[in-house]
Write a protein that holds these residues in place. Structure first.
Motif, mmCIF file in Angstrom:
data_model
loop_
_atom_site.group_PDB
_atom_site.id
_atom_site.type_symbol
_atom_site.label_atom_id
_atom_site.label_comp_id
_atom_site.label_asym_id
_atom_site.label_seq_id
_atom_site.Cartn_x
_atom_site.Cartn_y
_atom_site.Cartn_z
ATOM 1 N N ALA A 166 33.726 44.342 -101.735
ATOM 2 C CA ALA A 166 33.526 45.469 -102.648
ATOM 3 C C ALA A 166 34.446 46.635 -102.306
ATOM 4 C CB ALA A 166 32.071 45.913 -102.612
ATOM 5 N N ASP A 167 34.691 46.855 -101.004
ATOM 6 C CA ASP A 167 35.625 47.913 -100.593
ATOM 7 C C ASP A 167 37.014 47.669 -101.169
ATOM 8 O OD1 ASP A 167 33.621 49.109 -99.102
ATOM 9 O OD2 ASP A 167 34.330 48.344 -97.174
ATOM 10 N N ALA A 168 37.348 46.381 -101.347
ATOM 11 C CA ALA A 168 38.652 46.015 -101.899
ATOM 12 C C ALA A 168 38.664 46.066 -103.427
ATOM 13 C CB ALA A 168 39.048 44.621 -101.417
ATOM 14 N N GLY A 169 37.566 46.541 -104.020
ATOM 15 C CA GLY A 169 37.503 46.688 -105.466
ATOM 16 C C GLY A 169 36.959 45.490 -106.204
ATOM 17 N N LYS A 170 36.520 44.474 -105.477
ATOM 18 C CA LYS A 170 35.956 43.300 -106.130
ATOM 19 C C LYS A 170 34.547 43.600 -106.639
ATOM 20 C CE LYS A 170 39.569 40.852 -105.068
ATOM 21 N NZ LYS A 170 40.556 40.501 -106.128
ATOM 22 N N ARG A 171 34.210 42.994 -107.756
ATOM 23 C CA ARG A 171 32.846 43.106 -108.293
ATOM 24 C C ARG A 171 32.002 42.014 -107.634
ATOM 25 N NH1 ARG A 171 34.168 41.819 -114.280
ATOM 26 N NH2 ARG A 171 35.337 40.249 -113.100
ATOM 27 N N ILE B 216 25.735 40.715 -96.306
ATOM 28 C CA ILE B 216 25.992 42.094 -96.730
ATOM 29 C C ILE B 216 27.332 42.591 -96.197
ATOM 30 C CG2 ILE B 216 25.174 44.468 -96.496
ATOM 31 C CD1 ILE B 216 22.303 43.314 -96.559
ATOM 32 N N ALA B 217 27.668 42.212 -94.972
ATOM 33 C CA ALA B 217 28.952 42.648 -94.414
ATOM 34 C C ALA B 217 30.122 42.087 -95.216
ATOM 35 C CB ALA B 217 29.051 42.224 -92.953
ATOM 36 N N LEU B 218 30.063 40.797 -95.549
ATOM 37 C CA LEU B 218 31.125 40.189 -96.343
ATOM 38 C C LEU B 218 31.175 40.794 -97.747
ATOM 39 C CD1 LEU B 218 30.666 36.458 -95.272
ATOM 40 C CD2 LEU B 218 32.586 37.955 -94.670
ATOM 41 N N ALA B 219 30.005 40.991 -98.347
ATOM 42 C CA ALA B 219 29.953 41.592 -99.679
ATOM 43 C C ALA B 219 30.550 42.992 -99.658
ATOM 44 C CB ALA B 219 28.508 41.641 -100.174
ATOM 45 N N GLY B 220 30.240 43.757 -98.612
ATOM 46 C CA GLY B 220 30.749 45.115 -98.507
ATOM 47 C C GLY B 220 32.263 45.163 -98.396
ATOM 48 N N LEU B 221 32.830 44.273 -97.608
ATOM 49 C CA LEU B 221 34.281 44.248 -97.438
ATOM 50 C C LEU B 221 34.981 43.848 -98.737
ATOM 51 C CD1 LEU B 221 34.377 42.646 -93.897
ATOM 52 C CD2 LEU B 221 35.171 44.945 -94.492
ATOM 53 N N SER C 75 30.745 48.329 -93.344
ATOM 54 C CA SER C 75 32.087 48.905 -93.395
ATOM 55 C C SER C 75 32.079 50.348 -93.882
ATOM 56 C CB SER C 75 32.993 48.065 -94.292
ATOM 57 O OG SER C 75 32.403 47.880 -95.572
ATOM 58 N N ARG C 76 31.044 50.754 -94.602
ATOM 59 C CA ARG C 76 30.925 52.148 -95.037
ATOM 60 C C ARG C 76 30.298 53.005 -93.939
ATOM 61 N NH1 ARG C 76 30.647 53.065 -100.955
ATOM 62 N NH2 ARG C 76 32.709 52.362 -101.645
ATOM 63 N N ASN C 77 29.555 52.383 -93.050
ATOM 64 C CA ASN C 77 28.933 53.118 -91.953
ATOM 65 C C ASN C 77 29.951 53.400 -90.850
ATOM 66 O OD1 ASN C 77 26.691 54.188 -90.349
ATOM 67 N ND2 ASN C 77 26.950 52.346 -89.107
ATOM 68 N N ASP C 78 30.696 52.377 -90.461
ATOM 69 C CA ASP C 78 31.731 52.533 -89.429
ATOM 70 C C ASP C 78 32.747 51.418 -89.620
ATOM 71 O OD1 ASP C 78 33.341 52.731 -87.217
ATOM 72 O OD2 ASP C 78 31.719 53.060 -85.795
ATOM 73 N N HIS D 72 26.403 50.607 -102.755
ATOM 74 C CA HIS D 72 27.838 50.442 -103.006
ATOM 75 C C HIS D 72 28.064 50.259 -104.495
ATOM 76 C CE1 HIS D 72 31.973 49.211 -102.702
ATOM 77 N NE2 HIS D 72 31.957 49.262 -101.381
ATOM 78 N N GLU D 73 28.964 51.037 -105.040
ATOM 79 C CA GLU D 73 29.144 51.044 -106.505
ATOM 80 C C GLU D 73 29.653 49.726 -107.056
ATOM 81 O OE1 GLU D 73 32.891 52.776 -104.593
ATOM 82 O OE2 GLU D 73 30.711 52.877 -104.301
#
Length: 262
Positions: free
Chosen positions: A27-32, A20-25, A233-236, A83-84
């Motif tokens: 996704a934060d960069a705009g990746k699907r 989840i941490a890797l997926a979040g990072l 990454s969205r939490n802190d 996460h969108e």
């Protein structure tokens, strides 16, 4: 699409958190990003507020067609997350019955690979969270992935589990056209304990070529993110754990060959 699997035959080493941490990072960069929960315990599914005990449809549905995957089925199973840019292919407790049903059924080891093939142009990355058990689900994760991430807790009992995992990988590689490359990731590191320090030294001595040389520290902010159902990454974004996972992602992106993208 790049496909990474996160696996270890020992539980409690941080597989789901790492996925989840890797997926979040990403996704934060705009990746699907597609996350696939292949663990019957459904920790990843629960993380994002879906109940694996009551879900009517899940990844289990993909295994009900004699190794074939009906067109459109994988997409119909996707669920939203907090996460969108992340979609979830959820687990259910029914997956626990798969090992008993699978003997005699041909082609079940490629179900996830066939499912991802249908979603190939919809996502930039897929991250598969595997169960801590060698069986048809872990075989599916390895068969579908281009790179394997092996989290290993920095305590001495985890070393034996890692040894089993590496041996399993060698066995699986004998049936693949190309060996599945892997990265060992030290997790739950606590520099205050001799167990963590000693285990990290052993890992560096034993697996110098496949070990990520840094580590993921123990960080309560990761647990807080889980409780809130948010990617860490969205939490802190500046927590110790997220900083470490950011460094790990940078390492993976630099060392996973571009040729692995189909």
């Amino acid at each position: 699409m790049k496909v990474w699997a996160v696996a270890n035959q020992k539980g409690g080493v941080g597989k789901t958190t790492s996925s989840i941490a890797l997926a979040g990072l990403l996704a934060d960069a705009g990746k699907r990003v597609l996350i696939v929960d292949l663990d019957p315990h459904g920790s990843m599914t629960s993380y994002f507020g879906h109940d694996p005990d009551t879900l009517e449809h899940s990844v289990f549905d993909l295994f009900l067609h004699q190794g074939n995957v009906p067109e459109g089925l994988p997409e119909s199973l996707l669920l939203p997350t907090s996460h969108e840019h992340i979609r979830l292919l959820p687990s259910s407790t029914a997956l626990a019955t798969l090992e008993r049903q699978s003997p005699g059924q041909n082609g079940l080891g490629l179900v996830i690979a066939k499912s991802l093939a249908q979603l190939w142009n919809e996502f930039d990355y897929a991250i598969i969270d595997s169960p801590p058990l060698l069986g048809v689900l872990m075989v599916n994760a390895m068969a579908a992935s281009q790179h394997l991430v092996i989290p290993v807790q920095t305590e001495f009992l985890a070393l034996k589990g890692l040894e089993r995992m590496v041996n399993t990988l060698k066995m699986v590689n004998r049936s693949r056209k190309q060996a599945l490359p892997f990265t060992i990731v030290p997790t739950l590191f606590d520099r205050r304990t001799q167990a963590s320090l000693g285990t990290l030294r052993v890992l560096r001595d034993t697996y110098p070529d496949t070990l990520w040389q840094a580590f993921i520290p123990v960080d309560t902010k990761l647990r807080d993110a889980s409780r809130l159902g948010m990617v860490p990454s969205r939490n802190d974004s500046n927590s110790r754990g997220v900083i470490a996972y950011r460094a790990l992602l940078k390492h993976l992106l630099a060392h996973v060959p571009a040729s692995q993208v189909a």
